[in-house]
Write a protein that holds these residues in place. Structure first.
Motif, short mmCIF file in Angstrom:
data_model
loop_
_atom_site.label_atom_id
_atom_site.label_comp_id
_atom_site.label_asym_id
_atom_site.label_seq_id
_atom_site.Cartn_x
_atom_site.Cartn_y
_atom_site.Cartn_z
N MET A 1 -3.75 -6.95 4.19
CA MET A 1 -3.56 -5.59 3.68
C MET A 1 -4.64 -5.27 2.65
SD MET A 1 -0.22 -3.91 1.78
CE MET A 1 0.75 -3.89 3.27
N LYS A 2 -5.23 -4.07 2.76
CA LYS A 2 -6.27 -3.65 1.82
C LYS A 2 -5.65 -3.34 0.45
CE LYS A 2 -7.15 -0.48 4.75
NZ LYS A 2 -7.64 0.73 5.44
N LYS A 3 -6.39 -3.67 -0.60
CA LYS A 3 -5.88 -3.50 -1.95
C LYS A 3 -6.71 -2.46 -2.70
CE LYS A 3 -4.50 -7.05 -4.24
NZ LYS A 3 -4.50 -8.36 -4.96
N MET A 4 -6.01 -1.54 -3.36
CA MET A 4 -6.65 -0.47 -4.13
C MET A 4 -6.18 -0.53 -5.58
SD MET A 4 -6.17 3.69 -3.71
CE MET A 4 -7.04 3.80 -2.15
N LEU A 5 -7.13 -0.33 -6.50
CA LEU A 5 -6.80 -0.19 -7.91
C LEU A 5 -7.05 1.26 -8.31
CD1 LEU A 5 -5.98 -1.30 -10.66
CD2 LEU A 5 -8.36 -2.00 -11.02
N ILE A 6 -6.03 1.91 -8.84
CA ILE A 6 -6.09 3.32 -9.25
C ILE A 6 -6.10 3.38 -10.77
CG2 ILE A 6 -5.00 5.59 -9.06
CD1 ILE A 6 -3.39 4.30 -6.64
N VAL A 7 -7.15 3.96 -11.35
CA VAL A 7 -7.31 3.98 -12.80
C VAL A 7 -7.41 5.42 -13.27
CG1 VAL A 7 -8.63 3.13 -14.76
CG2 VAL A 7 -8.58 1.81 -12.62
N ASP A 8 -6.39 5.87 -13.98
CA ASP A 8 -6.35 7.23 -14.52
C ASP A 8 -5.31 7.26 -15.62
OD1 ASP A 8 -5.80 10.17 -14.80
OD2 ASP A 8 -7.13 10.30 -13.06
N ASP A 9 -5.59 7.99 -16.70
CA ASP A 9 -4.61 8.04 -17.79
C ASP A 9 -3.46 8.99 -17.48
OD1 ASP A 9 -6.63 10.08 -18.03
OD2 ASP A 9 -5.79 10.60 -19.97
N ASP A 10 -3.58 9.76 -16.40
CA ASP A 10 -2.53 10.69 -15.98
C ASP A 10 -1.64 10.00 -14.94
OD1 ASP A 10 -0.95 12.72 -14.85
OD2 ASP A 10 -2.51 14.23 -15.09
N ILE A 11 -0.41 9.71 -15.31
CA ILE A 11 0.49 8.99 -14.40
C ILE A 11 0.78 9.79 -13.14
CG2 ILE A 11 2.60 9.85 -15.51
CD1 ILE A 11 3.83 7.08 -14.92
N HIS A 12 0.76 11.11 -13.24
CA HIS A 12 1.03 11.95 -12.07
C HIS A 12 -0.10 11.81 -11.04
CE1 HIS A 12 4.43 13.69 -14.14
NE2 HIS A 12 3.65 14.02 -15.17
N ILE A 13 -1.33 11.74 -11.53
CA ILE A 13 -2.46 11.52 -10.62
C ILE A 13 -2.34 10.15 -9.94
CG2 ILE A 13 -4.96 11.17 -10.47
CD1 ILE A 13 -4.29 14.04 -10.84
N ARG A 14 -1.99 9.13 -10.74
CA ARG A 14 -1.86 7.79 -10.17
C ARG A 14 -0.79 7.76 -9.10
NH1 ARG A 14 -1.61 6.04 -15.67
NH2 ARG A 14 0.42 5.03 -15.28
N ASN A 15 0.34 8.40 -9.38
CA ASN A 15 1.44 8.40 -8.42
C ASN A 15 1.06 9.14 -7.13
OD1 ASN A 15 3.13 6.95 -10.08
ND2 ASN A 15 4.15 8.75 -10.93
N LEU A 16 0.33 10.26 -7.28
CA LEU A 16 -0.08 11.04 -6.12
C LEU A 16 -1.01 10.22 -5.22
CD1 LEU A 16 -0.15 13.81 -4.67
CD2 LEU A 16 -2.14 14.37 -6.08
N VAL A 17 -2.00 9.59 -5.84
CA VAL A 17 -2.94 8.77 -5.06
C VAL A 17 -2.21 7.60 -4.41
CG1 VAL A 17 -4.99 7.30 -5.17
CG2 VAL A 17 -4.91 9.43 -6.49
N LYS A 18 -1.31 6.98 -5.16
CA LYS A 18 -0.58 5.82 -4.65
C LYS A 18 0.24 6.18 -3.41
CE LYS A 18 2.75 2.25 -6.00
NZ LYS A 18 3.61 1.73 -7.10
N VAL A 19 0.93 7.32 -3.43
CA VAL A 19 1.76 7.73 -2.29
C VAL A 19 0.92 7.84 -1.02
CG1 VAL A 19 3.05 9.67 -1.30
CG2 VAL A 19 3.57 8.88 -3.61
N TYR A 20 -0.22 8.52 -1.13
CA TYR A 20 -1.05 8.72 0.05
C TYR A 20 -1.77 7.43 0.47
CZ TYR A 20 -0.27 13.72 0.33
OH TYR A 20 0.32 14.95 0.50
N ALA A 21 -2.14 6.62 -0.51
CA ALA A 21 -2.81 5.36 -0.18
C ALA A 21 -1.86 4.41 0.54
CB ALA A 21 -3.35 4.71 -1.45
N GLU A 22 -0.63 4.36 0.09
CA GLU A 22 0.34 3.47 0.74
C GLU A 22 0.63 3.93 2.17
OE1 GLU A 22 3.63 3.34 -1.97
OE2 GLU A 22 2.77 1.66 -3.11
N LEU A 23 0.58 5.25 2.40
CA LEU A 23 0.74 5.75 3.77
C LEU A 23 -0.40 5.29 4.67
CD1 LEU A 23 1.94 9.42 3.11
CD2 LEU A 23 3.30 7.54 4.05
#
Length: 229
Positions: A1-23
């Protein structure tokens, strides 16, 4: 499985990217600042990094500078400022792509997949596109059975374009990346070197495509699907 690190001080941005990345099948880790990101990068291997520029404390540029001292990890930077300086600085430091906020999560994932595809074409010090190979350590180009020795700046231009396959790079971006901030020439220098590069590439000249009014891009197409020529 590919691994992504999401770095942003805005938790909403992190959550948004995470949802689509996990899909898309990614296993995601998160960091709210650069220091935490650098720690996570020292503890585990990742396939790609999504890195915000404007964060409290150490910003994304400083983090990227440290990362590039020891890693070629693909990096896509996020910026809330639509300023040319940010883009040029990021590419100069080694960013692979840029996305401006607010952004479409689908567009971001399309860029993620494109960056990973380009990175997959590079094996060690070799960029390979069918029978066309660029050896970055020996600074040689192998085109079929022919070896091409390019002048220094032409080789650097070719590598920059090939590492950003399918992405249009402006003349200013190429100027800053290949000649640096201290160079005082004009962007016509890029056009002149591209013309000479194409002449040296011969039958592979159309790997370098002009995007009128913007700049240039590297475009490889598999033989049998569509000819290079």
């Amino acid at each position: 499985m590919k691994k992504m690190l999401i770095v942003d001080d805005d938790i909403h941005i992190r959550n948004l990217v995470k949802v689509y990345a996990e899909l898309e099948g990614f296993q995601c880790s998160e960091a709210g600042d650069a220091e935490q990101a650098l720690f996570l990068l020292s503890e585990a291997d990742y396939d790609i990094l999504i890195l915000d520029i404007m964060m409290p404390g150490k910003d994304g540029f400083q983090a990227l500078r440290e990362i590039r001292e020891h890693s070629h990890l693909p990096v896509i930077m996020l910026t809330a400022r639509n300023e040319e300086y940010d883009t040029l600085m990021g590419f100069q430091l080694g960013a692979d792509d840029y996305v401006s906020k607010p952004f479409s999560p689908r567009e971001l994932m399309a860029r993620v997949n494109a960056v990973l595809k380009r990175a997959g074409n590079e094996i060690g010090s070799i960029l390979k596109f069918g029978e066309f190979c660029i050896q970055t350590d020996t600074r040689l180009v192998i085109a079929g059975e022919k070896t091409i020795n390019l002048p220094m700046k032409e080789f650097d231009l070719l590598v920059k374009l090939a590492r950003n396959e399918h992405i249009v790079l402006t003349r200013d971006q190429l100027m800053e990346s290949v000649w640096g901030y201290e160079y005082y020439g004009t962007t016509r220098t890029v056009d002149t070197h591209i013309k000479s590069l194409r002449e040296h590439l011969g039958e592979y000249r159309r790997l370098i495509q002009t995007v009128w009014g913007v700049g240039y891009k590297f475009e490889y197409k598999e033989k049998g699907n569509e000819s290079l020529l």
